[in-house]
Design a protein around this motif. Sequence first.
Motif, PDB file in Angstrom:
ATOM      1  N   MET A 146       0.651  -1.471  -0.233  1.00 48.56           N
ATOM      2  CA  MET A 146       0.146   0.111   0.121  1.00 48.56           C
ATOM      3  C   MET A 146       0.838   1.065   0.037  1.00 48.56           C
ATOM      4  O   MET A 146       0.485   2.245  -0.475  1.00 48.56           O
ATOM      5  CB  MET A 146      -0.859   0.072   1.209  1.00 48.56           C
ATOM      6  CG  MET A 146      -2.165  -0.831   1.044  1.00 48.56           C
ATOM      7  SD  MET A 146      -3.101  -0.384  -0.393  1.00 48.56           S
ATOM      8  CE  MET A 146      -4.321  -1.805  -0.254  1.00 48.56           C
ATOM      9  N   LYS A 189      -3.407  -2.650  -5.631  1.00 48.04           N
ATOM     10  CA  LYS A 189      -4.413  -1.941  -4.373  1.00 48.04           C
ATOM     11  C   LYS A 189      -5.952  -2.095  -4.897  1.00 48.04           C
ATOM     12  O   LYS A 189      -6.741  -2.316  -4.315  1.00 48.04           O
ATOM     13  CB  LYS A 189      -4.113  -0.512  -4.530  1.00 48.04           C
ATOM     14  CG  LYS A 189      -2.743  -0.111  -3.889  1.00 48.04           C
ATOM     15  CD  LYS A 189      -2.233   1.219  -3.663  1.00 48.04           C
ATOM     16  CE  LYS A 189      -1.049   1.274  -3.594  1.00 48.04           C
ATOM     17  NZ  LYS A 189      -0.455   2.829  -3.662  1.00 48.04           N
ATOM     18  N   GLU A 190      -6.197  -1.933  -6.389  1.00 46.54           N
ATOM     19  CA  GLU A 190      -7.617  -1.881  -6.895  1.00 46.54           C
ATOM     20  C   GLU A 190      -8.070  -3.644  -6.645  1.00 46.54           C
ATOM     21  O   GLU A 190      -9.351  -3.610  -6.425  1.00 46.54           O
ATOM     22  CB  GLU A 190      -7.521  -1.611  -8.253  1.00 46.54           C
ATOM     23  CG  GLU A 190      -7.253  -0.156  -8.388  1.00 46.54           C
ATOM     24  CD  GLU A 190      -7.067   0.434 -10.158  1.00 46.54           C
ATOM     25  OE1 GLU A 190      -7.396  -0.450 -11.059  1.00 46.54           O
ATOM     26  OE2 GLU A 190      -6.781   1.495 -10.395  1.00 46.54           O
ATOM     27  N   THR A 191      -7.327  -4.299  -7.024  1.00 45.99           N
ATOM     28  CA  THR A 191      -7.599  -5.897  -6.656  1.00 45.99           C
ATOM     29  C   THR A 191      -7.931  -5.870  -5.379  1.00 45.99           C
ATOM     30  O   THR A 191      -9.157  -6.661  -5.042  1.00 45.99           O
ATOM     31  CB  THR A 191      -6.748  -6.751  -7.040  1.00 45.99           C
ATOM     32  OG1 THR A 191      -6.295  -6.302  -8.767  1.00 45.99           O
ATOM     33  CG2 THR A 191      -7.165  -8.337  -7.137  1.00 45.99           C
ATOM     34  N   TYR A 192      -7.283  -5.519  -4.530  1.00 49.19           N
ATOM     35  CA  TYR A 192      -7.442  -5.677  -2.961  1.00 49.19           C
ATOM     36  C   TYR A 192      -8.932  -5.018  -2.757  1.00 49.19           C
ATOM     37  O   TYR A 192      -9.641  -5.946  -1.942  1.00 49.19           O
ATOM     38  CB  TYR A 192      -6.432  -5.101  -2.280  1.00 49.19           C
ATOM     39  CG  TYR A 192      -6.572  -5.584  -0.625  1.00 49.19           C
ATOM     40  CD1 TYR A 192      -6.344  -6.815  -0.089  1.00 49.19           C
ATOM     41  CD2 TYR A 192      -6.826  -4.521   0.280  1.00 49.19           C
ATOM     42  CE1 TYR A 192      -6.457  -7.125   1.159  1.00 49.19           C
ATOM     43  CE2 TYR A 192      -6.961  -4.645   1.402  1.00 49.19           C
ATOM     44  CZ  TYR A 192      -7.001  -5.936   2.040  1.00 49.19           C
ATOM     45  OH  TYR A 192      -7.081  -6.218   3.279  1.00 49.19           O
ATOM     46  N   ILE A 193      -9.180  -3.809  -3.005  1.00 49.81           N
ATOM     47  CA  ILE A 193     -10.322  -3.042  -2.722  1.00 49.81           C
ATOM     48  C   ILE A 193     -11.588  -3.512  -3.491  1.00 49.81           C
ATOM     49  O   ILE A 193     -12.439  -3.669  -2.730  1.00 49.81           O
ATOM     50  CB  ILE A 193     -10.102  -1.464  -3.203  1.00 49.81           C
ATOM     51  CG1 ILE A 193      -9.130  -0.904  -2.055  1.00 49.81           C
ATOM     52  CG2 ILE A 193     -11.365  -0.907  -2.975  1.00 49.81           C
ATOM     53  CD1 ILE A 193      -8.529   0.482  -2.633  1.00 49.81           C
ATOM     54  N   GLY A 194     -11.303  -3.915  -4.633  1.00 48.08           N
ATOM     55  CA  GLY A 194     -12.469  -4.618  -5.629  1.00 48.08           C
ATOM     56  C   GLY A 194     -13.015  -5.587  -4.846  1.00 48.08           C
ATOM     57  O   GLY A 194     -14.173  -5.963  -4.952  1.00 48.08           O
TER      58      GLY A 194
END
Length: 99
Positions: A83, A94-99
Amino acid sequence: MNDPAEYVALHNTTLTTDSRRVAKHFRKAHKNVLRAYDRLDCSDDFRRLNFEPTMADVAGPKGAIRSERLIRMTKDGFMFLAMGFRGAKAAVIKETYIG
């Protein structure tokens, strides 16, 4: 695309990665990943549960072997470290983790 198995390993019963694999994936010098780890602002409990400092043998020039610091980390440890990274590869993580 890189094979995800290249970046994770089973350590005891936990999937982990390590600072050398993280450096390879993000195309960073290993010393810079270690510096980012050293500068993490997390609790001692989080650090103890998600990061394991260790040493690994590394091949040097002319067949020499040297010991190098290595940080093994859990998924949560990896995400905490990643991060703080910037750039396209970090954004995808980051996007994959949030998504």
